[in-house]
Motif scaffolding. Sequence first.
Motif, PDB file in Angstrom:
ATOM      1  N   LEU A 167      -8.839  -2.572  13.184  1.00 12.40           N
ATOM      2  CA  LEU A 167      -9.855  -1.977  12.303  1.00 12.40           C
ATOM      3  C   LEU A 167     -10.325  -3.034  11.306  1.00 12.40           C
ATOM      4  CD1 LEU A 167      -8.430   1.573  11.432  1.00 12.40           C
ATOM      5  CD2 LEU A 167      -9.331   0.728  13.569  1.00 12.40           C
ATOM      6  N   LEU A 168      -9.350  -3.787  10.798  1.00 13.44           N
ATOM      7  CA  LEU A 168      -9.678  -4.851   9.854  1.00 13.44           C
ATOM      8  C   LEU A 168     -10.552  -5.922  10.494  1.00 13.44           C
ATOM      9  CD1 LEU A 168      -6.470  -5.922   7.942  1.00 13.44           C
ATOM     10  CD2 LEU A 168      -8.727  -5.490   6.983  1.00 13.44           C
ATOM     11  N   ALA A 169     -10.255  -6.214  11.749  1.00 13.21           N
ATOM     12  CA  ALA A 169     -11.017  -7.264  12.442  1.00 13.21           C
ATOM     13  C   ALA A 169     -12.502  -6.910  12.464  1.00 13.21           C
ATOM     14  CB  ALA A 169     -10.490  -7.449  13.859  1.00 13.21           C
ATOM     15  N   ILE A 170     -12.803  -5.627  12.659  1.00 10.08           N
ATOM     16  CA  ILE A 170     -14.204  -5.213  12.661  1.00 10.08           C
ATOM     17  C   ILE A 170     -14.768  -5.252  11.242  1.00 10.08           C
ATOM     18  CG2 ILE A 170     -15.808  -3.309  13.157  1.00 10.08           C
ATOM     19  CD1 ILE A 170     -14.625  -4.644  15.679  1.00 10.08           C
ATOM     20  N   LYS A 171     -14.008  -4.696  10.283  1.00 11.46           N
ATOM     21  CA  LYS A 171     -14.489  -4.684   8.893  1.00 11.46           C
ATOM     22  C   LYS A 171     -14.796  -6.087   8.389  1.00 11.46           C
ATOM     23  CE  LYS A 171     -11.954  -0.567   7.298  1.00 11.46           C
ATOM     24  NZ  LYS A 171     -13.055   0.390   7.314  1.00 11.46           N
ATOM     25  N   GLN A 172     -13.952  -7.058   8.771  1.00 13.46           N
ATOM     26  CA  GLN A 172     -14.105  -8.426   8.259  1.00 13.46           C
ATOM     27  C   GLN A 172     -14.956  -9.302   9.181  1.00 13.46           C
ATOM     28  OE1 GLN A 172     -12.748  -7.510   5.258  1.00 13.46           O
ATOM     29  NE2 GLN A 172     -11.920  -9.583   5.165  1.00 13.46           N
ATOM     30  N   ASN A 173     -15.394  -8.745  10.299  1.00 10.52           N
ATOM     31  CA  ASN A 173     -16.045  -9.537  11.339  1.00 10.52           C
ATOM     32  C   ASN A 173     -15.215 -10.796  11.641  1.00 10.52           C
ATOM     33  OD1 ASN A 173     -17.926 -10.228  13.237  1.00 10.52           O
ATOM     34  ND2 ASN A 173     -19.241 -11.307  11.776  1.00 10.52           N
ATOM     35  N   ALA A 174     -13.925 -10.565  11.919  1.00 11.72           N
ATOM     36  CA  ALA A 174     -12.967 -11.661  12.041  1.00 11.72           C
ATOM     37  C   ALA A 174     -12.595 -11.939  13.490  1.00 11.72           C
ATOM     38  CB  ALA A 174     -11.697 -11.299  11.268  1.00 11.72           C
ATOM     39  N   TYR A 200      -5.691   2.462   5.227  1.00 16.54           N
ATOM     40  CA  TYR A 200      -4.928   1.235   4.987  1.00 16.54           C
ATOM     41  C   TYR A 200      -5.799   0.009   5.255  1.00 16.54           C
ATOM     42  CZ  TYR A 200      -0.313   3.314   4.187  1.00 16.54           C
ATOM     43  OH  TYR A 200       0.762   3.976   3.656  1.00 16.54           O
ATOM     44  N   ALA A 201      -6.572   0.073   6.343  1.00 16.93           N
ATOM     45  CA  ALA A 201      -7.452  -1.056   6.661  1.00 16.93           C
ATOM     46  C   ALA A 201      -8.483  -1.237   5.557  1.00 16.93           C
ATOM     47  CB  ALA A 201      -8.138  -0.832   8.010  1.00 16.93           C
ATOM     48  N   LYS A 202      -8.953  -0.126   5.017  1.00 17.03           N
ATOM     49  CA  LYS A 202      -9.948  -0.222   3.942  1.00 17.03           C
ATOM     50  C   LYS A 202      -9.353  -0.907   2.717  1.00 17.03           C
ATOM     51  CE  LYS A 202     -13.224   2.221   1.141  1.00 17.03           C
ATOM     52  NZ  LYS A 202     -13.833   3.436   0.667  1.00 17.03           N
ATOM     53  N   ASP A 247      -9.431   0.352  -6.949  1.00 13.06           N
ATOM     54  CA  ASP A 247      -9.285   0.887  -5.595  1.00 13.06           C
ATOM     55  C   ASP A 247     -10.326   1.982  -5.382  1.00 13.06           C
ATOM     56  OD1 ASP A 247      -8.433   1.712  -3.155  1.00 13.06           O
ATOM     57  OD2 ASP A 247      -6.514   2.521  -3.832  1.00 13.06           O
ATOM     58  N   THR A 248     -11.133   1.820  -4.353  1.00 17.53           N
ATOM     59  CA  THR A 248     -12.219   2.787  -4.149  1.00 17.53           C
ATOM     60  C   THR A 248     -11.884   3.836  -3.093  1.00 17.53           C
ATOM     61  OG1 THR A 248     -13.215   1.348  -2.506  1.00 17.53           O
ATOM     62  CG2 THR A 248     -13.985   1.096  -4.785  1.00 17.53           C
ATOM     63  N   ILE A 249     -10.595   3.939  -2.753  1.00 20.74           N
ATOM     64  CA  ILE A 249     -10.206   4.905  -1.711  1.00 20.74           C
ATOM     65  C   ILE A 249     -10.566   6.329  -2.150  1.00 20.74           C
ATOM     66  CG2 ILE A 249      -7.850   5.238  -2.594  1.00 20.74           C
ATOM     67  CD1 ILE A 249      -8.611   4.931   1.091  1.00 20.74           C
ATOM     68  N   ALA A 250     -11.024   7.120  -1.190  1.00 28.91           N
ATOM     69  CA  ALA A 250     -11.360   8.511  -1.492  1.00 28.91           C
ATOM     70  C   ALA A 250     -10.861   9.380  -0.346  1.00 28.91           C
ATOM     71  CB  ALA A 250     -12.877   8.652  -1.622  1.00 28.91           C
ATOM     72  N   ILE A 290       0.838  -1.195   0.000  1.00 27.97           N
ATOM     73  CA  ILE A 290       0.000   0.000   0.000  1.00 27.97           C
ATOM     74  C   ILE A 290       0.874   1.246   0.000  1.00 27.97           C
ATOM     75  CG2 ILE A 290      -1.823   1.262   1.208  1.00 27.97           C
ATOM     76  CD1 ILE A 290      -2.651  -1.348   2.510  1.00 27.97           C
ATOM     77  N   GLY A 291       0.640   2.119  -0.957  1.00 34.04           N
ATOM     78  CA  GLY A 291       1.344   3.410  -0.979  1.00 34.04           C
ATOM     79  C   GLY A 291       2.714   3.312  -1.586  1.00 34.04           C
ATOM     80  N   ASN A 292       3.526   2.419  -1.103  1.00 37.36           N
ATOM     81  CA  ASN A 292       4.821   2.202  -1.742  1.00 37.36           C
ATOM     82  C   ASN A 292       5.252   0.760  -1.563  1.00 37.36           C
ATOM     83  OD1 ASN A 292       7.001   2.067   0.377  1.00 37.36           O
ATOM     84  ND2 ASN A 292       6.391   4.177   0.838  1.00 37.36           N
ATOM     85  N   LYS A 293       6.302   0.383  -2.257  1.00 36.38           N
ATOM     86  CA  LYS A 293       6.737  -1.005  -2.178  1.00 36.38           C
ATOM     87  C   LYS A 293       8.238  -1.073  -2.262  1.00 36.38           C
ATOM     88  CE  LYS A 293       5.982  -3.746  -5.856  1.00 36.38           C
ATOM     89  NZ  LYS A 293       7.279  -4.096  -6.450  1.00 36.38           N
TER      90      LYS A 293
END
Lengths: 319, 245
Positions: A103-110, A73-75, A173-176, A41-44
């Motif tokens: 944040l990811l854990a909530i987004k993914q219900n993980a 980043y989580a998105k 990528d739907t980032i805004a 993400i962003g750079n590599k």
Amino acid sequence: MAVLIFAESDSGFYKKSTFEAISYGRKLADQLGTTCIAISIGNKGTENLGSFGAHQEVLYVNELYQTFNPQSYAKAISQTAQQLDCNVIIISQTYTGKSIAPLLAIKQNASIATGVIGMANTIDGFTVKTTAFSNKAIAHVKLNQEQKILTIIPNSYQINTYSETSEIINLEDTIAASDINSTVLSTHKETGKIPLTEAELVISGGRGLKGTENWNLVEELASALGAATACSKPVSDMEWRPHSEHVGQTGITIKPNLYIAAGISGAIQHLAGVSGSKVICVINTDPEAPFFKAADYGIVGDALEVLPRLTRRILEIKK
Amino acid sequence: MKILVCISVVPDTTTKITFKDNDTTFDKSSVQYILNPYDELSLTRALEIAEQNAGTVHTITVGESDCDPIIRKALAIGAHEAYRVDAQPKNAPFVAHQIASHVKSENYDLILTGRESIDYNGGMVQGLLAELLQWPLINVATEINYSDQEITACRDIDGGRENVKSSIPCVVSAQKDLCEPRIPNMRGIMMARSKPLNVIKAIDLPEFTEITKYELPPSKTGVKLISAENAEELIDILHNEEKLF
Ligand SMILES: Cc1cc2nc3c(=O)[nH]c(=O)nc-3n(C[C@H](O)[C@H](O)[C@H](O)COP(=O)(O)OP(=O)(O)OC[C@H]3O[C@@H](n4cnc5c(N)ncnc54)[C@H](O)[C@@H]3O)c2cc1C
Ligand SMILES: Nc1ncnc2c1ncn2[C@@H]1O[C@H](COP(=O)(O)O)[C@@H](O)[C@H]1O
């Protein structure tokens, strides 16, 4: 179903912990009979991550990722996991990783496990070993949800190399701008030094070194070995050394292959941050210092005399 | 300005860790419990910010009644009101969902947590909470300031520090160096007795994770001592036997 790994990098360089996480992800993917996908993400970095086990790589380069915002980043990771049907996400437990993972854990219900130190057991369910009680115990954590997130402690999984090349895949990528919910005003990084959390060899000094005037002995040994430097809490409290070098319960937790402690008593709060080190060497004038009980090698002696002798010997060997 | 401080109750660092029931349960007997050190920092900073802005500070703890003495300590340090969700804090998602559910019934401008609780060292509750509420997260902050509906903070990042700002409401977690923790004084302790400690019922949640077993880390087999006169031998061992460089 696939395994997704966040390939963290800094200024165009992958972190060593990223290669560990990818190797971990690949092993897990093999175990589950599925694909191992890396996301930058962003750079590599410059490496093709196939060399460390990734089958596929996703890259998001939008300008909005140039400064770190946990939310965006989580998105990015979450949208990738959904588009590519990934149900295990692997993240190195760096400061960045620790901010993204929940944040990811909530987004993914993980289900989420932090402080992971070993390969998952997937024979009967999905269980990982994690550190608990500040390195004083290991807990076996079973993840019950379909979606799983693991944060892996750096230097706890070995890097494996593969003669493979990953396939680069492009995703929409739907980032805004509205996804960025905090603003970075300025960033200060220590340059030209090996970051402590990534170092394989660490030389650390405590109050026994008497004062800043003796720190050149620590630095000379570190530079002869190619090691990073660390210190105990009182040393950073007295401002003999920068706070970023303070290891222990209230400082950084490290897990290097070698930890040399000079003039440090080995209080339990100090050990909490370093006891995961593979080989521990202690130099202390007091044969009763508690650190000797947690050490592999010990020298009872004056660090001010011992350190220069160690440095000299290294330089002789390296010559 | 209304601030919520999340307080966890954890075993004192010097506690010897033991297990029971065939190593499936952490043995709480003879364990000394304390207010999580990072939460002492966030509580102190919350009080400072509230004092400057005519604000109030609530605390919330997910835990059973044995946490009450520690919650009273937080009240003695200066919090105005405390909430306890009456349940065992099984894991970070469980805790975060309970706290989020409380937050939805009150209007807070700011939530402060510690960087991590020193039992499982997860450092997860703050992020889970931020995402559940859809609030911004500033993690591992060594400075937190508030003015004009905005939080500015300094946070630790890998290899350095970063200054960030965010609108309120937001979640910020406290790192050492944030402030000197306040210690309760006699007057505070007296006043704490009559401050409200509200007990709320936990909401039902699925078992996200469970701990099936504990073990102790492999212990060192014993130290090999090298005499100071032959200090160089250490380097030879690290080079030839341990092959560390
Ligand atoms: C809540 C809490 C959190 C804490 N968190 C941390 C933490 O994260 N990290 C941390 O380090 N500490 C932490 N501490 C402090 C910890 O308890 C110890 O006080 C601290 O680690 C001691 O630092 P030290 O070993 O450098 O100093 P000391 O305890 O003073 O030890 C100095 C040692 O140097 C030896 N010595 C003296 N002269 C020489 C010489 N010439 N050559 C060789 N050896 C010599 C002495 O024998 C002694 O063992 C914490 C404490 C609390 C209460
Ligand atoms: N049981 C709990 N009750 C209230 N707050 C908690 C609890 N557990 C953790 N927290 C908060 O979340 C922070 C991080 O905790 P953890 O994710 O457990 O490392 C702590 O410093 C507390 O502020």
